[in-house]
Design a protein around this motif. Sequence first.
Motif, PDB file in Angstrom:
ATOM      1  N   ILE A 186       0.853  -1.193   0.000  1.00  0.00           N
ATOM      2  CA  ILE A 186       0.000   0.000   0.000  1.00  0.00           C
ATOM      3  C   ILE A 186       0.889   1.243   0.000  1.00  0.00           C
ATOM      4  CG2 ILE A 186      -1.964   1.119   1.121  1.00  0.00           C
ATOM      5  CD1 ILE A 186      -2.228  -1.467   2.822  1.00  0.00           C
ATOM      6  N   GLY A 231       0.877   5.524   0.097  1.00  0.00           N
ATOM      7  CA  GLY A 231       0.256   6.840   0.202  1.00  0.00           C
ATOM      8  C   GLY A 231       1.120   7.776  -0.612  1.00  0.00           C
ATOM      9  N   GLN A 257       4.290   8.073  -0.130  1.00  0.00           N
ATOM     10  CA  GLN A 257       5.617   7.442  -0.176  1.00  0.00           C
ATOM     11  C   GLN A 257       6.734   8.261   0.445  1.00  0.00           C
ATOM     12  OE1 GLN A 257       5.767   6.114  -4.482  1.00  0.00           O
ATOM     13  NE2 GLN A 257       6.343   4.322  -3.293  1.00  0.00           N
ATOM     14  N   HIS A 258       6.414   8.990   1.500  1.00  0.00           N
ATOM     15  CA  HIS A 258       7.463   9.728   2.195  1.00  0.00           C
ATOM     16  C   HIS A 258       8.220   8.839   3.178  1.00  0.00           C
ATOM     17  CE1 HIS A 258       7.143  13.660   0.524  1.00  0.00           C
ATOM     18  NE2 HIS A 258       5.831  13.589   0.589  1.00  0.00           N
ATOM     19  N   SER A 259       7.718   7.645   3.389  1.00  0.00           N
ATOM     20  CA  SER A 259       8.511   6.693   4.166  1.00  0.00           C
ATOM     21  C   SER A 259       9.737   6.349   3.315  1.00  0.00           C
ATOM     22  CB  SER A 259       7.684   5.453   4.481  1.00  0.00           C
ATOM     23  OG  SER A 259       7.043   4.997   3.316  1.00  0.00           O
ATOM     24  N   GLN A 266       1.862  15.510  11.540  1.00  0.00           N
ATOM     25  CA  GLN A 266       3.300  15.724  11.499  1.00  0.00           C
ATOM     26  C   GLN A 266       3.524  17.237  11.399  1.00  0.00           C
ATOM     27  OE1 GLN A 266       1.508  13.622   9.623  1.00  0.00           O
ATOM     28  NE2 GLN A 266       2.698  11.896   8.905  1.00  0.00           N
ATOM     29  N   SER A 267       4.792  17.650  11.327  1.00  0.00           N
ATOM     30  CA  SER A 267       5.037  19.094  11.238  1.00  0.00           C
ATOM     31  C   SER A 267       4.642  19.653   9.878  1.00  0.00           C
ATOM     32  CB  SER A 267       6.480  19.444  11.533  1.00  0.00           C
ATOM     33  OG  SER A 267       7.256  18.324  11.728  1.00  0.00           O
ATOM     34  N   THR A 309      -0.384  11.488   3.557  1.00  0.00           N
ATOM     35  CA  THR A 309      -1.754  10.971   3.535  1.00  0.00           C
ATOM     36  C   THR A 309      -2.140  10.526   4.943  1.00  0.00           C
ATOM     37  OG1 THR A 309      -1.141   8.670   3.100  1.00  0.00           O
ATOM     38  CG2 THR A 309      -1.506  10.067   1.171  1.00  0.00           C
ATOM     39  N   GLY A 346      -1.175   6.828   5.438  1.00  0.00           N
ATOM     40  CA  GLY A 346       0.274   6.686   5.653  1.00  0.00           C
ATOM     41  C   GLY A 346       0.680   7.172   7.026  1.00  0.00           C
ATOM     42  N   SER A 369      -0.523   4.739   9.735  1.00  0.00           N
ATOM     43  CA  SER A 369       0.203   3.468   9.665  1.00  0.00           C
ATOM     44  C   SER A 369       1.591   3.557  10.274  1.00  0.00           C
ATOM     45  CB  SER A 369       0.312   3.000   8.214  1.00  0.00           C
ATOM     46  OG  SER A 369      -0.965   2.821   7.698  1.00  0.00           O
ATOM     47  N   HIS A 426       3.667  11.713  14.723  1.00  0.00           N
ATOM     48  CA  HIS A 426       3.588  12.710  15.794  1.00  0.00           C
ATOM     49  C   HIS A 426       4.093  14.026  15.226  1.00  0.00           C
ATOM     50  CE1 HIS A 426       7.965  12.568  16.094  1.00  0.00           C
ATOM     51  NE2 HIS A 426       7.753  11.382  15.579  1.00  0.00           N
ATOM     52  N   TYR A 466       2.265  -0.274   9.526  1.00  0.00           N
ATOM     53  CA  TYR A 466       3.036  -0.174   8.287  1.00  0.00           C
ATOM     54  C   TYR A 466       2.391  -0.917   7.112  1.00  0.00           C
ATOM     55  CZ  TYR A 466       6.331   2.237  11.162  1.00  0.00           C
ATOM     56  OH  TYR A 466       6.897   3.161  11.991  1.00  0.00           O
ATOM     57  N   ILE A 519      -6.526   0.724   5.320  1.00  0.00           N
ATOM     58  CA  ILE A 519      -7.406   1.684   5.984  1.00  0.00           C
ATOM     59  C   ILE A 519      -8.212   2.338   4.866  1.00  0.00           C
ATOM     60  CG2 ILE A 519      -7.533   3.783   7.381  1.00  0.00           C
ATOM     61  CD1 ILE A 519      -4.715   3.137   8.422  1.00  0.00           C
ATOM     62  N   ARG A 556      10.954  17.214  18.934  1.00  0.00           N
ATOM     63  CA  ARG A 556       9.518  17.299  19.233  1.00  0.00           C
ATOM     64  C   ARG A 556       9.224  16.430  20.435  1.00  0.00           C
ATOM     65  NH1 ARG A 556       8.405  15.761  13.789  1.00  0.00           N
ATOM     66  NH2 ARG A 556       9.629  17.117  12.471  1.00  0.00           N
ATOM     67  N   TYR A 573      12.966   5.494  15.104  1.00  0.00           N
ATOM     68  CA  TYR A 573      11.668   5.524  14.410  1.00  0.00           C
ATOM     69  C   TYR A 573      11.750   4.624  13.172  1.00  0.00           C
ATOM     70  CZ  TYR A 573       7.352   8.130  13.079  1.00  0.00           C
ATOM     71  OH  TYR A 573       6.072   8.528  12.788  1.00  0.00           O
ATOM     72  N   TYR A 627      11.825   5.152   8.377  1.00  0.00           N
ATOM     73  CA  TYR A 627      12.971   5.572   7.574  1.00  0.00           C
ATOM     74  C   TYR A 627      13.821   4.381   7.121  1.00  0.00           C
ATOM     75  CZ  TYR A 627      11.301   9.979   9.370  1.00  0.00           C
ATOM     76  OH  TYR A 627      10.497  11.043   9.677  1.00  0.00           O
TER      77      TYR A 627
END
Lengths: 175, 495
Positions: free
Chosen positions: B90, B92, B94-96, B153-154, B159, B162, B165, B169, B213, B219, B396, B451, B454
């Motif tokens: 899946i 979203g 794709q910033h992972s 997120q900041s 998405t 994403g 999943s 924060h 993930y 979802i 953060r 985290y 990444y």
Amino acid sequence: MKSLSERYVPLVVSVGQVVIFPYYILWLKEASLTFTLFTWFFASFSFSAAMGYRLFQAGKKPANSYIPYIYLGVGCVYILVGNIRSSFEVLPYMALLFQVILGFLQGYHHAWHIEQNAYRLHAINHYLLVGVIMVGLSFVKIISPIIFITTFGAILFICGIGLIFMKKEDRAVSN
Amino acid sequence: MLKPSLINNNKQVIHKNPWFLGFVVCIFVVFVSLNIPIEKRKYGLSQSNLTTDYAGLLPERIERIVKVGDRTELQKMVKEANEKGHHISIAGLQHSQGGHTYYKDSVVLDMKTFNKVLEIDKQHKTIKVESGATWEDVQEAIQPYGLALKVTQSQSIFTIGGSLSVNAHGRDIRSGPMAGTVRGMTILTPTGEIKTVTRNDSEEWMKYVFGGYGLFGVILDVTLELTENDVYIIHTEELKTNEYEAYFEKLLRNDDASMHYARVSVAPNSFLNEMYVIDYLNTGKKDHQTPLKKERGARIGKLALDIGRQGGVLEDLFWENQKLLIKSLDGDKITRNNAMRGNSVFMEFTKPGRVEVLQEFFIPVEQYEEYISDLKRFLPANDNNDDFKIHNITVRYAAKDDYTYLNYAKEDMFGLVILIQHGLKEKEINNAKAIIQGWTDLTLKHGGVYYLPYYPYQTKEQFRKSYPKWEKFHEEKLKRDPKVVFQNIFYEYYF
Ligand SMILES: Cc1cc2nc3c(=O)[nH]c(=O)nc-3n(C[C@H](O)[C@H](O)[C@H](O)COP(=O)(O)OP(=O)(O)OC[C@H]3O[C@@H](n4cnc5c(N)ncnc54)[C@H](O)[C@@H]3O)c2cc1C
């Protein structure tokens, strides 16, 4: 000598421009990231060509003396395109600059070329040569576009330098 | 005035005036230059080429991309995958950065097209939205009602699917983990059932889907709790890193403090010594009108960051500049929605042979000072001549989360987000791995974790230490998805 500079070199240049075009387009497409940018790059070429064309018309004639430098300029741009190793960050900006320079020089050259006696003679030869070369190139699949672009750039560069020297010699003789 | 040229029987034709043409060329060149996109990298889903994510580090060929639009079709696909033994991943936005969104020869669901806002309940302050919508889409929908999100997120570029999943924060310090802001949702389970689930559900789907993930089904839509679009006054202050813990404790006691983040110096002269904080203090006013801010000055921001990227004295200069810039924000007013829309485009980095990646380390709040002291010994203050470079560290707060299984905030934590640059040669990647693994060990020593969205520089061993409930997570995965229909590179690497 004169027939070389007035008859054959412009033919080499105009045929070469068309032949090299597909290869140059491949490079430009890569550098332009999006289709919109790709079309805008062409627009800048065209606007700049209009300026080059008009500048030739508006200039004091004979403007032949500039022509070798036009070949030199176009040659340099193609050599640069072929050899540029710059990062993606600056490539689109370089492409834009190249388009403007090429447009200007081509517009100027075209304005000059159509005033030459040999221009009409060239037309048929031009089309036939382009057709034959293109068919020939369709069989060459391995060599990278960069090699063609650089080679054409080098040919133009040599033509430019050659013509400058010839002009100097002509002047020396007539003196 | 331009002098029109006289041609064509003395008719004045301005467009043939060389000056005019020169002017057109100049204007057009400036226009095109300004419109050359800052984001130049080509990454993402591709059927003809290799697929990557934001980091572009794990290219892989996939079977096909399905643009999600229809639930029933999706359900049919998942059932078929169970029968035929296909894999589905899946994606979203794709910033992972660790292959979480695709897998070799898998069918990738592109969720971006599944992004309708379904319902806004102004009275109960909720929104029901399809999971491919971005925070930006949600903000656009709720801003006219004077509503705002509780946790994002900041930036607003991700998405919802994403973000949930990875149980993301951000800058909010009052609403707890993102997972806690979901009232209910519809999921498509790995065996192809469509279920509406809530927190009190006996099957506990949410526990696994949040921070899951993309391994526990899709979802489909989410009902999110919202809050008022409060107006904040920005407070900024420069601190020494050893003053931060006390500062933050005091901030938490201030009921007006709603959002917060901080930045730590990575410039050689003040390396891990100086930091500045940015607090958002509630003014008691609500906002219905202020438009959502767009990212402005990205080119200048990028230029400044590029200067900082040069390292050494220039990085010192960049840090001094940042401090001035932040100081200038002190006293400004901002809406909650806009405080959740940090800039991102200016971070764009494209250099052949090099990459910029993120890592985030969470550290218990009371360990911060000791951790930073240890870090000072571990990292060189000046990485100018090193291949592995650190360009930025932001801090953060992540409130304790004991709900999800792969939870990073086992207690109240500070998350240190690190922007790293390194080369792509095998030797350089191995060097980056060694440093990040060392850094992870140091984090674990202080009771922290790293985290997971990444690139996985860490070892499997480090993963297991960081996420001790991994076994239960894995067990549940196999129970709920026995054919391992939902698969991605992240899962393959760690489990
Ligand atoms: C510049 C930058 C800044 C960041 N800042 C923060 C931050 O401030 N705080 C923070 O917590 N994180 C941050 N992150 C990490 C970010 O939150 C995660 O990478 C997040 O997953 C990105 O959302 P996305 O839409 O790109 O998800 P994707 O990368 O597309 O997907 C992430 C995961 O979610 C799964 N997934 C996606 N959609 C669905 C769905 N509908 N159903 C089920 N599973 C799904 C995917 O399979 C994948 O495993 C940042 C990342 C970047 C690159």
